[in-house]
Design an enzyme around this catalytic site. Structure first.
Site, PDB file in Angstrom:
ATOM      1  N   ARG A 323      13.408  -4.985  -4.030  1.00  0.00           N
ATOM      2  CA  ARG A 323      13.215  -3.531  -3.996  1.00  0.00           C
ATOM      3  C   ARG A 323      13.396  -2.925  -5.384  1.00  0.00           C
ATOM      4  O   ARG A 323      12.704  -1.968  -5.744  1.00  0.00           O
ATOM      5  CB  ARG A 323      14.167  -2.882  -2.991  1.00  0.00           C
ATOM      6  CG  ARG A 323      13.872  -1.411  -2.759  1.00  0.00           C
ATOM      7  CD  ARG A 323      14.641  -0.874  -1.569  1.00  0.00           C
ATOM      8  NE  ARG A 323      14.058  -1.253  -0.299  1.00  0.00           N
ATOM      9  CZ  ARG A 323      13.306  -0.445   0.440  1.00  0.00           C
ATOM     10  NH1 ARG A 323      13.008   0.775   0.007  1.00  0.00           N
ATOM     11  NH2 ARG A 323      12.841  -0.848   1.598  1.00  0.00           N
ATOM     12  N   GLU A 731      18.191   7.434   2.056  1.00  0.00           N
ATOM     13  CA  GLU A 731      18.351   6.896   0.703  1.00  0.00           C
ATOM     14  C   GLU A 731      17.702   7.724  -0.403  1.00  0.00           C
ATOM     15  O   GLU A 731      18.288   7.870  -1.488  1.00  0.00           O
ATOM     16  CB  GLU A 731      17.795   5.467   0.660  1.00  0.00           C
ATOM     17  CG  GLU A 731      18.610   4.491   1.482  1.00  0.00           C
ATOM     18  CD  GLU A 731      17.902   3.151   1.638  1.00  0.00           C
ATOM     19  OE1 GLU A 731      18.506   2.128   1.292  1.00  0.00           O
ATOM     20  OE2 GLU A 731      16.750   3.145   2.103  1.00  0.00           O
TER      21      GLU A 731
END
Length: 815
Positions: A323, A731
């Site tokens: 990621r 997030e």
């Protein structure tokens, strides 16, 4: 609710989603009535207490262990060791985390657990266990690991185009490196588990876990059982932030093992020091980079290597790294790019998931890079960022089209207007011109964050919805509640999908015997996945009830409407209540329960090539922050923060507002305050975590909050293909805090000459800020003829013209 099956994102008139409602457990939280895992011990008769036997070396081999003295301690019932494990002595999914290790890999590593009638008895028993450990060399820093070639897992590369050609055609080239610190989760509730065994040997575990199904799997394989012999329940968590995605499994397995061997309930709860010294944190990163720009200050190429500190085992380090690699572009088009990633193995706790899951570290690299090189290019940092934004039709380095790329610009321009950026930039200019020892900085930064799990298989969810004969509704779903408001959103989704008042719907605790094979509540996907599953189950029930109501109302089933507990039919003057229709359905033997399922469509990902479309969509946002820095101490104050954030069509605006504000503050803590320190000396305490309590680990508090915090949700942001048009909000807001660090950089630069490049450590603690200010002052003293005119105004138009640089930018600068 209209007839037929609406597309996933369509929102009916009078929907309960989109309404501001308080958190479903808010009253319980503030009154102290909310129960957490450890609260259940008082309701469990005869529970034993577990305490770890921890080692005091960072790396070593266990040569002997003597437990006799512990068993002689009054109240000690049993000492659990590797010899007691009937199944697999491993607590991880990579088979590299022995539950009872013979090689200790960080200071505080537990090699055994003592069970006692009281917590004090267990503690004294653990102190009495004698463990002989042969010390081995320990690697504690990323620099040491890189030098030793200590790596684990797979190295990955994201690339597009020809990076050598891109750098060669650049007019300006810069290189640099960045050390990024980790972060302690510091959830209010530490790790906890309570295990019981029934008369048939069925194991029931209450666990503070974000991933009950995986906790179930680990407990089962440690005990040598099938998954259907283990049930895991998560009532609620007092915070998780990713720290309870993987780390609870081994602790739950210890409790379950103890309960199986003794026949008594076993409670395991880490105290704060144990939690901080035994569990993983956000991955520290090291980055080296080289970047090129053309004459218009647009990026031509980027080459970088990211090295994460995985700690002693892999845990989730590989997907975290993936990621990070997929987010190094943030909101910027980079034509030619090559980014390498690798995971270092060190002798520290196994670093794990943390809000953002590697995305923040990757995005910080490009934001730090742009903030550092902007002065050398003679541009305001805001203008440099704006020139390099994605445009519609462009794709990420891993080949996913950037859908709704125009939103980056729209959000940016909206924020510049609502935050009065130009006016305030001029005011900052005037302030700095008249204050020698205190300077202000103003910065604006963007966020583009991909939503979905890296591993495509995790993007699925289930739900179980029951409608009872009186019309009341009970929903079960696979997501866990850690304070983020997921349960609140699911109640609103169910009420909307059924067309009933919110008061009719109740939610049951998350447990594996109701909804199996669930994914972790992580990756900001909890509402998307579980909301889709809840909606699916509710619509199955509504479709059945539609037929029942149509008969009673003498209309076509497609003309039946469910709204706020009333059931009507087009062309019919009659109205039935929800409860009446449910009662009729029961009499007619219509099934009033449904299992729902949802899978995220359109995802595909080649993890080896790092190519594909791993994300359902991108969440966008931007923040503008103004700070004031004291030149004598490096202390700073955050004066004001303005945020415009894209949450799609919010499911629950009050919940989402809290998530944006909380994410921003947590991000600011990571970037500017929270510093993990390990003893790296060669003495006997090498490897000891020095910051193992709130007294030594600085957390954000009210004093670090912006004096003025303004949050606006981006309008016209409906997201098709997602439950009721919403977007994830867990997030993405954390990365809005980049604006704080960049504003501090601007303030530090104001102490130096025009064009001064500020190298700012991360976290940018007052010490780091002070050193940056000192460096700026030294530069000003060395070049008095170029004393710092206050920062260039933020409102430079993006007309393609490049302002004259403050100083000639060399072809290559070590930024």
């Amino acid at each position: 609710m209209t007839a037929g099956t609406n597309p996933l994102a369509d929102r009916p008139e009078g929907a309960v989603v989109g309404v501001e409602v308080p958190h479903e457990s808010a009253r319980l939280h503030v009154t102290g009535a909310a129960l957490y895992t450890d609260d259940l011990v008082a309701r469990t008769q005869g529970a034993l207490h577990a305490w770890p036997v921890q080692t005091a070396v960072a790396h070593g081999r266990v040569t002997a262990m003597r437990t006799e003295a512990a068993l002689a301690v009054p109240g000690v019932v049993r000492v659990l060791t590797a010899a007691d494990v009937p199944g697999v002595n491993d607590a991880g999914v990579k088979h590299d985390e022995p539950l009872f290790p013979t090689e200790v890999c960080y200071m505080g590593h537990a090699v055994a657990w003592v069970l006692g009638e009281t917590l004090e008895a267990a503690r004294l028993g653990a102190e009495a266990v004698e463990v002989d450990v042969e010390p081995l060399p320990a690697l504690l820093t990323l620099a040491e690991a890189i030098e030793a070639g200590s790596f684990q897992g797979a190295a990955r590369t994201v690339s597009r185009g020809d990076v050598e050609a891109g750098l060669a055609r650049a007019t300006h080239r810069f290189s640099g490196e960045l050390e990024i610190g980790g972060q302690e989760h510091f959830y209010l509730e530490t790790h906890a588990a309570l295990a019981l065994v029934d008369e048939a040997g069925q194991v029931f575990v209450h666990s503070s876990t974000q991933h009950p199904s995986e906790t179930q799997e680990i407990v089962a394989h440690v005990l040598g059982l099938a998954s259907n012999e283990v049930t895991v329940q998560c009532l609620r968590m007092g915070g998780g932030f990713g720290g309870k995605e993987m780390q609870p499994h081994g602790l739950a397995a210890v409790a379950a093992l103890g309960a199986t061997l003794t026949g008594r309930p076993v409670r395991l709860r880490l105290n704060r020091t144990q939690d901080m010294t035994m569990t993983g944190k956000r991955h520290p990163f090291h980055a080296v980079w080289e970047v090129g720009f053309d004459d218009d200050a647009r990026i031509t190429a980027l080459r970088a290597t990211l090295t994460s500190d995985g700690g002693w085992s892999l845990d989730l380090s590989e997907p975290v790294l993936a990621r990070a690699l997929c987010h190094i572009d943030n909101a910027y088009w980079i034509p030619d790019i090559e980014v390498h990633g690798r995971v270092a193995r060190t002798h520290k706790t196994s670093q794990t998931a943390f809000r953002g899951f590697g995305g923040p570290q990757g995005m910080l690299v490009i934001e730090d890079l742009l903030g550092r090189v902007a002065p050398a290019l003679g541009l305001p940092a805001e203008e440099l960022r704006r020139r390099n934004f994605y445009s519609p039709g462009q794709s990420t380095p891993y080949a996913q089209p950037v859908r709704h790329a125009e939103r980056i610009v729209e959000i940016w321009d909206r924020l510049r207007a609502t935050s009065e950026l130009e006016t305030r930039a001029a005011a900052v200019e005037r302030f700095n011109a008249t204050h020698e020892h205190v300077k202000r900085g103003l910065a604006i930064t963007p966020v583009k964050f991909g939503i979905s799990f890296n591993l495509t298989a995790f993007n699925q969810a289930g739900a179980l919805v029951h409608v009872y004969k009186d019309g009341s509704v009970l929903i079960n779903h696979g997501g866990t509640e850690m304070g983020q408001g997921l349960h609140t959103k699911m109640l609103q989704v169910a009420a909307t999908a059924l067309g009933v008042p919110l008061s009719l719907v109740r939610l049951a605790p998350t447990r594996t015997d109701k909804v199996p094979n669930t994914s972790a509540t992580a990756a900001s996907s909890g509402a998307d996945l579980n909301g889709g599953a809840v909606q699916d189950a509710c619509r199955q029930i509504v479709d059945r009830l539609r037929v029942v109501a149509a008969q009673a109302l003498h209309v076509n089933p497609h003309d039946v409407r469910f709204h706020d507990g009333a059931v009507t039919g087009l062309g019919s003057a009659a109205t039935l209540s929800w409860a009446e229709v449910v009662g009729l359905a029961y009499v007619q033997r219509v099934h009033l329960s449904a299992a729902g399922y949802y899978r995220t469509e359109g995802l595909h990902w080649d993890a080896e090539r790092m190519q594909g479309s791993p994300f359902k969509y991108f969440a966008y946002g931007a923040a503008a922050t103004e700070v004031e820095v004291d030149g004598f101490t490096g202390a700073y104050r955050t004066l004001r923060t303005d945020i415009v954030h894209d949450v799609g069509d919010s499911l629950s605006p009050l919940i989402d507002l809290g998530q944006v504000e909380g994410g921003y503050v947590q991000g600011a803590g990571w970037l500017t305050l929270e510093e993990l320190r390990w003893d790296t000396s060669d003495g006997p305490t090498r490897g000891r975590l020095a910051t193992q309590a709130a007294s030594t680990y600085k957390l954000p508090s009210f004093s670090e909050m912006p004096s003025d915090l303004r949050v606006e949700f981006f309008e016209r942001a409906h997201e098709s293909g997602v439950v009721y048009g919403s977007k994830a909000v867990g997030e993405p807001p954390l990365m809005l805090a980049f604006a704080v660090r960049e504003a501090i950089r601007q303030a530090c630069a104001a102490f130096g000459p025009a064009g001064h490049v500020v190298d700012l450590g991360c976290p940018s603690t007052p010490e780091q800020v002070f050193w940056a200010v000192q460096e700026a002052r030294r530069a000003a003293a060395a070049r008095p003829e170029r004393s710092h005119a206050a920062p260039t105004r933020a409102g430079v138009p993006d007309d393609g013209a490049r302002p004259a640089p403050a100083a000639p930018a060399p072809a290559h600068v070590e930024a």
